[in-house]
Each structure stands twice: as C-alpha cells, then as structure tokens.
Design a protein around this motif. Structure first.
Motif, PDB file in Angstrom:
ATOM      1  N   UNK A  62      39.644  81.284  92.641  1.00 43.43           N
ATOM      2  CA  UNK A  62      40.647  80.879  91.553  1.00 43.43           C
ATOM      3  C   UNK A  62      41.809  80.578  91.643  1.00 43.43           C
ATOM      4  N   UNK A  63      42.548  79.690  90.987  1.00 41.85           N
ATOM      5  CA  UNK A  63      44.148  79.407  91.331  1.00 41.85           C
ATOM      6  C   UNK A  63      44.764  79.964  90.014  1.00 41.85           C
ATOM      7  N   UNK A  64      46.028  80.343  90.158  1.00 37.98           N
ATOM      8  CA  UNK A  64      46.925  80.766  89.129  1.00 37.98           C
ATOM      9  C   UNK A  64      48.376  80.150  89.166  1.00 37.98           C
ATOM     10  N   UNK A  65      48.728  79.317  88.299  1.00 37.26           N
ATOM     11  CA  UNK A  65      50.027  78.767  88.164  1.00 37.26           C
ATOM     12  C   UNK A  65      50.925  79.377  87.411  1.00 37.26           C
ATOM     13  N   UNK A  66      52.078  79.731  87.741  1.00 35.21           N
ATOM     14  CA  UNK A  66      52.989  80.658  86.894  1.00 35.21           C
ATOM     15  C   UNK A  66      54.138  79.964  86.558  1.00 35.21           C
ATOM     16  N   UNK A  67      54.875  79.957  85.324  1.00 39.67           N
ATOM     17  CA  UNK A  67      56.289  79.525  84.986  1.00 39.67           C
ATOM     18  C   UNK A  67      56.944  80.695  85.020  1.00 39.67           C
ATOM     19  N   UNK A  68      57.853  80.766  85.901  1.00 42.09           N
ATOM     20  CA  UNK A  68      58.587  82.068  86.029  1.00 42.09           C
ATOM     21  C   UNK A  68      59.792  82.252  85.023  1.00 42.09           C
ATOM     22  N   UNK A  69      60.050  80.972  84.628  1.00 38.08           N
ATOM     23  CA  UNK A  69      61.081  81.040  83.391  1.00 38.08           C
ATOM     24  C   UNK A  69      60.500  81.601  81.997  1.00 38.08           C
ATOM     25  N   UNK A  70      59.271  81.104  81.724  1.00 42.62           N
ATOM     26  CA  UNK A  70      58.858  81.713  80.309  1.00 42.62           C
ATOM     27  C   UNK A  70      57.737  82.839  80.646  1.00 42.62           C
ATOM     28  N   UNK A  71      57.264  83.045  81.863  1.00 41.00           N
ATOM     29  CA  UNK A  71      56.549  84.167  82.281  1.00 41.00           C
ATOM     30  C   UNK A  71      55.078  83.830  81.679  1.00 41.00           C
ATOM     31  N   UNK A  72      54.723  82.628  81.548  1.00 46.81           N
ATOM     32  CA  UNK A  72      53.398  82.399  81.202  1.00 46.81           C
ATOM     33  C   UNK A  72      52.760  81.789  82.502  1.00 46.81           C
ATOM     34  N   UNK A  73      51.502  81.831  82.511  1.00 44.67           N
ATOM     35  CA  UNK A  73      50.549  81.308  83.567  1.00 44.67           C
ATOM     36  C   UNK A  73      49.271  80.572  83.175  1.00 44.67           C
ATOM     37  N   UNK A  74      48.733  79.806  84.095  1.00 46.15           N
ATOM     38  CA  UNK A  74      47.491  79.325  83.875  1.00 46.15           C
ATOM     39  C   UNK A  74      46.601  79.463  84.968  1.00 46.15           C
ATOM     40  N   UNK A  75      45.288  79.655  84.711  1.00 53.98           N
ATOM     41  CA  UNK A  75      44.272  79.535  85.862  1.00 53.98           C
ATOM     42  C   UNK A  75      43.766  78.268  86.167  1.00 53.98           C
ATOM     43  N   UNK A  76      44.739  77.269  87.047  1.00 54.26           N
ATOM     44  CA  UNK A  76      44.212  76.169  87.420  1.00 54.26           C
ATOM     45  C   UNK A  76      45.066  75.835  88.467  1.00 54.26           C
ATOM     46  N   UNK A  77      44.719  74.812  89.261  1.00 51.42           N
ATOM     47  CA  UNK A  77      45.368  74.465  90.591  1.00 51.42           C
ATOM     48  C   UNK A  77      46.262  73.288  90.393  1.00 51.42           C
ATOM     49  N   UNK A  78      45.861  72.524  89.107  1.00 52.76           N
ATOM     50  CA  UNK A  78      46.538  71.101  88.986  1.00 52.76           C
ATOM     51  C   UNK A  78      47.158  71.257  87.643  1.00 52.76           C
ATOM     52  N   UNK A  79      48.266  71.054  87.237  1.00 55.20           N
ATOM     53  CA  UNK A  79      48.795  71.033  85.914  1.00 55.20           C
ATOM     54  C   UNK A  79      49.667  69.650  85.765  1.00 55.20           C
ATOM     55  N   UNK A  80      49.252  68.729  84.905  1.00 51.39           N
ATOM     56  CA  UNK A  80      49.698  67.545  84.534  1.00 51.39           C
ATOM     57  C   UNK A  80      50.650  67.849  83.186  1.00 51.39           C
ATOM     58  N   UNK A  81      52.047  67.329  83.477  1.00 52.80           N
ATOM     59  CA  UNK A  81      52.937  67.459  82.380  1.00 52.80           C
ATOM     60  C   UNK A  81      53.093  65.961  81.928  1.00 52.80           C
ATOM     61  N   UNK A  82      52.516  65.615  80.678  1.00 50.93           N
ATOM     62  CA  UNK A  82      52.634  64.239  80.378  1.00 50.93           C
ATOM     63  C   UNK A  82      54.089  63.804  79.917  1.00 50.93           C
ATOM     64  N   UNK A  83      54.903  64.667  79.384  1.00 54.45           N
ATOM     65  CA  UNK A  83      56.423  64.338  78.963  1.00 54.45           C
ATOM     66  C   UNK A  83      57.053  65.328  79.406  1.00 54.45           C
ATOM     67  N   UNK A  84      57.923  65.005  80.213  1.00 53.30           N
ATOM     68  CA  UNK A  84      58.960  66.175  80.786  1.00 53.30           C
ATOM     69  C   UNK A  84      60.007  66.772  79.786  1.00 53.30           C
ATOM     70  N   UNK A  85      60.199  67.837  79.210  1.00 51.72           N
ATOM     71  CA  UNK A  85      61.383  68.216  78.352  1.00 51.72           C
ATOM     72  C   UNK A  85      61.923  69.355  78.984  1.00 51.72           C
TER      73      UNK A  85
END
Length: 293
Positions: free
Chosen positions: A57-80
């Motif tokens: 299992x992979x876990x990807x964390x956004x340290x600024x928001x404190x949220x995480x997703x259990x995935x190895x690859x995250x595609x951001x379609x439009x950067x904001x």
C-alpha cells in the motif's frame, strides 16, 4: 565468565541481530513531480511515489492540508493555489510502514505578474569576470528565485523590496546558458509569479590582439652568417618621438580624469537611490486571483 554463560550471551546477541534486521526500517521511497515541481497555473502535473517491488500500500500526503490518499500516483489535471504545498509519501509492507520520502515542494507559478531579469554590466562576460543578475518586480515581494535551464534547483535570494541581486563571480564557460527568475512572498511560499523573460548569459572567448611595433621600439635585423645570429639594433629616438609620447601621456591623463568623474557621479546617484528606497513605503502585494469552482 563460564563457557555456558558465554554461549548463552553469543546466542542472544545473534538472535537480537536477526530480530533487529527483520524489524528494521524499510527503505524510504522517492517522490517526484512530472514534468516539474514548478507548475504553471491550470496545467497538469503528476505526482509519483516509487518504492521497492512488492509494496502492499502507498500513501500520498498533502502536508499543507493534512489530507492523504492511499495511492502511488496522483494526477492533478489543473494546478491551483489550494493544491500547492509540501507533499510526501510512504508505503506499507505487511504491518510495517516505511520512513516517509523527502518532502516535495509543489509550487504554482503564474499567480502574479512576471518580474524583469537583467545582467549588470552586460550579459556578455569574459572568462574570470564578474556579473550580477538583477531581478526586479513592480510589487513588494521579499523573495526571489533564479533558475538556469537544465539545473535541478534554484538559487534563492532576498534583498530590498521590489528587487534581488544574484552575483556570479569568476565566470567560467559553465555559467553560460539561459536564466529566468520568479518573485513571491514569504507569507505564501508556494505561490510564485510567472517567470521572467529568458536572459541568455554568454561567456565570450579570449582573443589575441596583434599590435604594430611602435616607431621607437627595437627592430630585429638578421644578418647572414655561419651561425645565423639575430641581432637587435635600437633606432635613435628623435625629439619628434619624445613630443609625441608626451602628447599621448597627457591625453591618457585627461581620459582618466573624465572616467573618474563619471564613476563619482554614478556612485552619488546610486547613493541617493538607495536612500530613497530606505524611505520608501512598503507597497502591498497584488490580490490573489480567484479560483473558479
């Protein structure tokens, strides 16, 4: 120590090492942004966490928001701006978690108007010379970053409001290339301006200048002989030659005095400009663009 106690001690030490190896920390993964971690506004970026084969299992964390997703690859379609910030990832094998990866700082660019990048005294520099790359903004930013195309990381600098200087001393051929700079605020370190227009830094080669022999200099005369000896003879210096030398010396002194005057005037104008900046009122930053929902 008796032989039995010694054997027990060695056996316990060996078992402890085996257990420590089995319960040791897993190697930490790597986190990358493709194609780059400097992402222009509303463009796509892919975050990819890479660990050893057979990860459960992979876990990807956004340290600024404190949220995480259990995935190895995250595609951001439009950067904001709300998606910018530090990220990290980790993985799980069985009941054990790895150490987290190094933090990846995802930056959105194009939030503010681009700054201006210039080279002082010139973008053409001789080897061994010095040059300063000057980044200037119309807004009151306190942070600037300079990038050279092909390099992995930036050179960051802070200076007076509205500008930053990046000196390059003892220039070599490796310093030649294309540069651009960004401006941003330390209060919002993941929201940068658009990049400046590119600046091409050219390191010129050395040239050999051939000058004519002056009239009063020794001349070489080769006389035919058995040993082919080269004899240097001096021409007599005439009064006309002495007068010409005095005229050239006086002309050089006049030029030197003229240059000193120019440098003094430039120093005085720069001093007045710096005093004006010290008294300047800190202008506010431009407002952040609104994110369309």
């Amino acid at each position: 120590m008796s032989p039995s106690l010694s054997a027990c001690f060695c056996l316990g030490l060996c078992l402890g090492r085996v257990i420590q190896a089995q319960l040791g920390l897993l190697p930490k993964p790597s986190l990358q942004a493709q194609p780059t971690s400097l992402v222009p506004w509303k463009t796509q970026v892919t975050l990819r966490c890479q660990g050893p084969p057979g990860v459960d299992l992979y876990r990807l964390e956004n340290l600024r928001s404190g949220r995480y997703e259990n995935k190895a690859v995250k595609v951001i379609q439009e950067m904001t701006p709300d998606l910018a910030g530090p990220y990290r990832c980790s993985y799980q094998n069985g009941s054990r978690w790895s150490s987290p990866s190094e933090q990846l700082k995802l930056v959105v660019t194009g939030v503010y108007e681009k700054p201006t990048l210039t080279a002082q005294p010139s973008p053409a520099v001789s080897p061994g010379g010095d040059v300063t790359l000057h980044c200037h903004s119309t807004f009151g930013f306190d942070c600037y970053a300079l990038y050279k195309t092909g390099d992995k990381g930036p050179n960051k600098g802070t200076d007076r409001w509205y500008q930053a200087d990046f000196p390059i001393t003892t220039v070599t051929a490796a310093h030649s290339g294309t540069y651009h700079c960004y401006s941003f605020s330390s209060q919002e370190p993941y929201m940068w301006s658009a990049p400046s227009d590119p600046l091409e830094l050219v390191v010129t080669g050395t040239t050999v200048t051939l000058s004519r022999v002056p009239a009063g200099a020794p001349s070489a005369v080769t006389e035919p002989s058995r040993n082919n000896i080269t004899i240097f003879t001096e021409r007599p210096i005439s009064p006309t030659g002495i007068l010409g030398n005095l005229v050239r010396i006086c002309f050089g002194v006049v030029i030197l005095i003229f240059l000193v005057g120019i440098l003094a005037e430039d120093w005085y104008s720069r001093k007045k400009s710096l005093q004006y900046l010290d008294r300047a009122v800190h202008r506010p930053l431009p407002p952040l663009p609104q994110t369309q929902k």
